[in-house]
Write a protein that holds these residues in place. Structure first.
Motif, PDB file in Angstrom:
ATOM      1  N   ARG A  16       0.855  -1.190   0.000  1.00 57.80           N
ATOM      2  CA  ARG A  16       0.000   0.000   0.000  1.00 57.80           C
ATOM      3  C   ARG A  16       0.893   1.243   0.000  1.00 57.80           C
ATOM      4  O   ARG A  16       2.036   1.204   0.462  1.00 57.80           O
ATOM      5  N   ASP A  17       0.357   2.346  -0.514  1.00 58.09           N
ATOM      6  CA  ASP A  17       1.130   3.591  -0.518  1.00 58.09           C
ATOM      7  C   ASP A  17       1.112   4.260   0.846  1.00 58.09           C
ATOM      8  O   ASP A  17       2.085   4.909   1.239  1.00 58.09           O
ATOM      9  N   SER A  18      -0.007   4.109   1.537  1.00 58.97           N
ATOM     10  CA  SER A  18      -0.132   4.719   2.861  1.00 58.97           C
ATOM     11  C   SER A  18      -1.165   3.949   3.667  1.00 58.97           C
ATOM     12  O   SER A  18      -1.911   3.132   3.131  1.00 58.97           O
ATOM     13  N   GLY A  19      -1.198   4.202   4.951  1.00 57.77           N
ATOM     14  CA  GLY A  19      -2.144   3.548   5.838  1.00 57.77           C
ATOM     15  C   GLY A  19      -1.584   2.268   6.441  1.00 57.77           C
ATOM     16  O   GLY A  19      -0.459   1.850   6.125  1.00 57.77           O
ATOM     17  N   ASP A  20      -2.378   1.644   7.309  1.00 59.92           N
ATOM     18  CA  ASP A  20      -1.963   0.429   8.009  1.00 59.92           C
ATOM     19  C   ASP A  20      -3.006  -0.673   7.867  1.00 59.92           C
ATOM     20  O   ASP A  20      -4.208  -0.405   7.809  1.00 59.92           O
ATOM     21  N   ILE A  21      -2.532  -1.904   7.827  1.00 55.34           N
ATOM     22  CA  ILE A  21      -3.384  -3.092   7.861  1.00 55.34           C
ATOM     23  C   ILE A  21      -2.804  -3.999   8.936  1.00 55.34           C
ATOM     24  O   ILE A  21      -1.614  -4.330   8.894  1.00 55.34           O
ATOM     25  N   ALA A  22      -3.621  -4.376   9.901  1.00 51.12           N
ATOM     26  CA  ALA A  22      -3.148  -5.214  11.001  1.00 51.12           C
ATOM     27  C   ALA A  22      -4.012  -6.457  11.126  1.00 51.12           C
ATOM     28  O   ALA A  22      -5.241  -6.372  11.100  1.00 51.12           O
ATOM     29  N   LEU A  23      -3.363  -7.597  11.249  1.00 53.10           N
ATOM     30  CA  LEU A  23      -4.022  -8.871  11.497  1.00 53.10           C
ATOM     31  C   LEU A  23      -3.692  -9.295  12.924  1.00 53.10           C
ATOM     32  O   LEU A  23      -2.523  -9.486  13.264  1.00 53.10           O
ATOM     33  N   ASP A  24      -4.724  -9.388  13.749  1.00 52.28           N
ATOM     34  CA  ASP A  24      -4.535  -9.721  15.171  1.00 52.28           C
ATOM     35  C   ASP A  24      -3.517  -8.795  15.824  1.00 52.28           C
ATOM     36  O   ASP A  24      -2.687  -9.217  16.642  1.00 52.28           O
ATOM     37  N   GLY A  25      -3.558  -7.522  15.443  1.00 55.17           N
ATOM     38  CA  GLY A  25      -2.685  -6.531  16.053  1.00 55.17           C
ATOM     39  C   GLY A  25      -1.321  -6.407  15.420  1.00 55.17           C
ATOM     40  O   GLY A  25      -0.572  -5.480  15.748  1.00 55.17           O
ATOM     41  N   GLU A  26      -0.973  -7.315  14.478  1.00 55.73           N
ATOM     42  CA  GLU A  26       0.340  -7.293  13.828  1.00 55.73           C
ATOM     43  C   GLU A  26       0.210  -6.698  12.428  1.00 55.73           C
ATOM     44  O   GLU A  26      -0.648  -7.108  11.647  1.00 55.73           O
ATOM     45  N   ILE A  27       1.086  -5.753  12.104  1.00 56.46           N
ATOM     46  CA  ILE A  27       1.040  -5.097  10.805  1.00 56.46           C
ATOM     47  C   ILE A  27       1.316  -6.109   9.686  1.00 56.46           C
ATOM     48  O   ILE A  27       2.267  -6.886   9.754  1.00 56.46           O
ATOM     49  N   VAL A  28       0.477  -6.085   8.656  1.00 51.65           N
ATOM     50  CA  VAL A  28       0.619  -6.986   7.510  1.00 51.65           C
ATOM     51  C   VAL A  28       1.625  -6.396   6.527  1.00 51.65           C
ATOM     52  O   VAL A  28       1.445  -5.274   6.033  1.00 51.65           O
ATOM     53  N   THR A  29       2.697  -7.130   6.257  1.00 52.76           N
ATOM     54  CA  THR A  29       3.708  -6.686   5.296  1.00 52.76           C
ATOM     55  C   THR A  29       3.931  -7.699   4.182  1.00 52.76           C
ATOM     56  O   THR A  29       4.617  -7.407   3.201  1.00 52.76           O
ATOM     57  N   SER A  30       3.370  -8.898   4.328  1.00 52.37           N
ATOM     58  CA  SER A  30       3.548  -9.962   3.341  1.00 52.37           C
ATOM     59  C   SER A  30       2.402 -10.962   3.517  1.00 52.37           C
ATOM     60  O   SER A  30       1.660 -10.906   4.507  1.00 52.37           O
ATOM     61  N   PRO A  31       2.230 -11.893   2.565  1.00 50.97           N
ATOM     62  CA  PRO A  31       1.168 -12.896   2.711  1.00 50.97           C
ATOM     63  C   PRO A  31       1.297 -13.671   4.015  1.00 50.97           C
ATOM     64  O   PRO A  31       2.399 -14.002   4.452  1.00 50.97           O
ATOM     65  N   ASN A  32       0.142 -13.948   4.624  1.00 53.86           N
ATOM     66  CA  ASN A  32       0.096 -14.621   5.922  1.00 53.86           C
ATOM     67  C   ASN A  32      -0.722 -15.904   5.780  1.00 53.86           C
ATOM     68  O   ASN A  32      -1.826 -15.873   5.221  1.00 53.86           O
ATOM     69  N   PRO A  33      -0.225 -17.050   6.295  1.00 63.25           N
ATOM     70  CA  PRO A  33      -0.966 -18.309   6.170  1.00 63.25           C
ATOM     71  C   PRO A  33      -2.317 -18.309   6.879  1.00 63.25           C
ATOM     72  O   PRO A  33      -3.132 -19.197   6.645  1.00 63.25           O
ATOM     73  N   LYS A  34      -2.545 -17.315   7.738  1.00 59.92           N
ATOM     74  CA  LYS A  34      -3.853 -17.213   8.381  1.00 59.92           C
ATOM     75  C   LYS A  34      -4.928 -16.780   7.395  1.00 59.92           C
ATOM     76  O   LYS A  34      -6.116 -16.926   7.670  1.00 59.92           O
ATOM     77  N   MET A  35      -4.497 -16.221   6.235  1.00 60.31           N
ATOM     78  CA  MET A  35      -5.451 -15.731   5.243  1.00 60.31           C
ATOM     79  C   MET A  35      -5.349 -16.558   3.961  1.00 60.31           C
ATOM     80  O   MET A  35      -4.253 -16.813   3.463  1.00 60.31           O
ATOM     81  N   GLY A  36      -6.505 -16.978   3.448  1.00 56.77           N
ATOM     82  CA  GLY A  36      -6.563 -17.718   2.192  1.00 56.77           C
ATOM     83  C   GLY A  36      -7.456 -16.990   1.212  1.00 56.77           C
ATOM     84  O   GLY A  36      -8.332 -16.220   1.606  1.00 56.77           O
TER      85      GLY A  36
END
Length: 255
Positions: free
Chosen positions: A65-85
C-alpha cells in the motif's frame, strides 16, 4: 498496533495509486478504513473495476500500500500470511490434476502426510457437495463444480480468514444463485472470518453480516450496512427487499 476486542483485521486509511509509463497517476483506493470482526461475513460491494481487487491484494499482503496500516490480530501486515486464504474468480485449477489432487495441493506443499491431507481434503470435498467426484478432472466439471473445488481447496489450507474475490462473477444466473445457497450453507457449518467481494446487491444482502458499500474508482467507503436479517434469508421478505432498494438508491450497481 493494539488489537481491538473481537476484531481480526484493522484496515486504516489505506490508499493506492498506479502510474502509467507516461507518469500519469491513477488513484485506485483512497483513504479506506474499516474493521473485520471475528467470524464475520463481511461483503465489499462496489462497481466493477472500482479498486476492490487492489484492496484485497493489499489486505492479503500480496501488494504494498502507498499509505495507511493493515493489522491482522494486532500485527502489521507486510507480506502474505498463512492465516489468510483466497478464492479468486479465476480459480487456476491444475487441469492435469484430479479434484482430490487440486484440493490437497496446499497441505501437500507443506509436507503433510498423504493420509492426513487426503482425509482433510475428502472432508471439504464432501462439504462442498462434490463427494464422488474426487477422481474427476476440471474439464469434466461444470462452472459451479469448479468453483466448489476452489472453495474446498481454500478451506483445506485451513485459513482463519477467507478472502473471496467475486467468486461467482463468471457463472450464469442460475448457477450463481445455487452457489450463493451453497456458500450460505457451508459458512453456517464451518465458521470462518470471510471477506467477500461482489458487484451484485442481492448477493451482498443475501450473504453478508455487514456490507461496506464502495464508490466507483477511486474506491472510498460510501456507506456501511449491518444486515440484521435471520438466516436462511428470504429474497422476497419485505425487510430484504427494502434494504436492497435502499442500497440500490445509493449506487448504480445491479440488483
Amino acid at each position: 498496533m493494539e488489537q481491538k476486542t473481537g476484531v481480526r483485521l484493522e484496515i486504516k486509511n489505506i490508499s493506492k495509486t498506479f502510474y502509467s509509463k507516461k507518469g500519469e497517476s491513477h488513484l485506485v483506493v483512497d483513504n479506506v478504513s474499516f474493521d473485520v470482526k471475528e467470524n464475520e461475513f463481511l461483503v465489499l460491494l462496489g462497481p466493477g473495476h472500482c479498486g476492490k481487487t487492489v484492496m484485497l491484494n493489499m489486505i492479503s499482503g500480496l501488494m504494498e500500500r502507498d499509505s495507511g496500516d493493515i493489522a491482522l490480530d494486532g500485527e502489521i501486515v507486510t507480506s502474505p500470511n498463512p492465516k489468510m486464504g483466497m478464492v479468486f474468480q479465476k480459480l487456476g485449477l491444475m487441469p492435469w490434476k484430479t479434484v482430490m489432487e487440486n484440493v490437497e495441493i496446499g497441505p501437500k506443499m507443506r509436507g503433510v502426510s498423504v493420509k492426513e491431507r487426503r482425509e482433510k481434503a475428502a472432508y471439504y470435498i464432501n462439504l462442498v457437495g462434490l463427494g464422488g467426484f474426487e477422481n474427476s478432472y476440471p474439464h469434466q466439471l461444470s462452472g459451479g463444480m469448479k468453483q466448489r473445488v476452489g472453495i474446498a481447496r481454500a478451506y483445506t489450507n485451513d485459513p482463519e480468514i477467507l478472502i473471496m474475490d467475486e467468486p461467482f462473477g463468471q457463472l450464469d444466473a442460475q448457477t450463481r444463485y445455487n452457489m450463493q445457497n451453497e456458500i450460505a450453507r457451508i459458512t453456517s457449518q464451518e465458521k470462518r472470518t470471510i471477506i467477500f467481494v461482489t458487484n451484485n446487491i442481492e448477493e451482498a444482502v443475501y450473504l453478508g453480516d455487514r456490507i461496506i458499500l464502495l464508490t466507483d474508482c477511486p474506491a472510498k467507503v460510501k456507506e456501511i450496512y449491518t444486515i440484521d436479517l435471520a438466516r436462511p434469508r428470504d429474497v422476497i421478505d419485505p425487510l430484504f427487499l427494502n434494504l436492497r432498494k435502499e442500497i440500490s438508491g445509493k449506487t448504480d450497481l445491479a440488483l
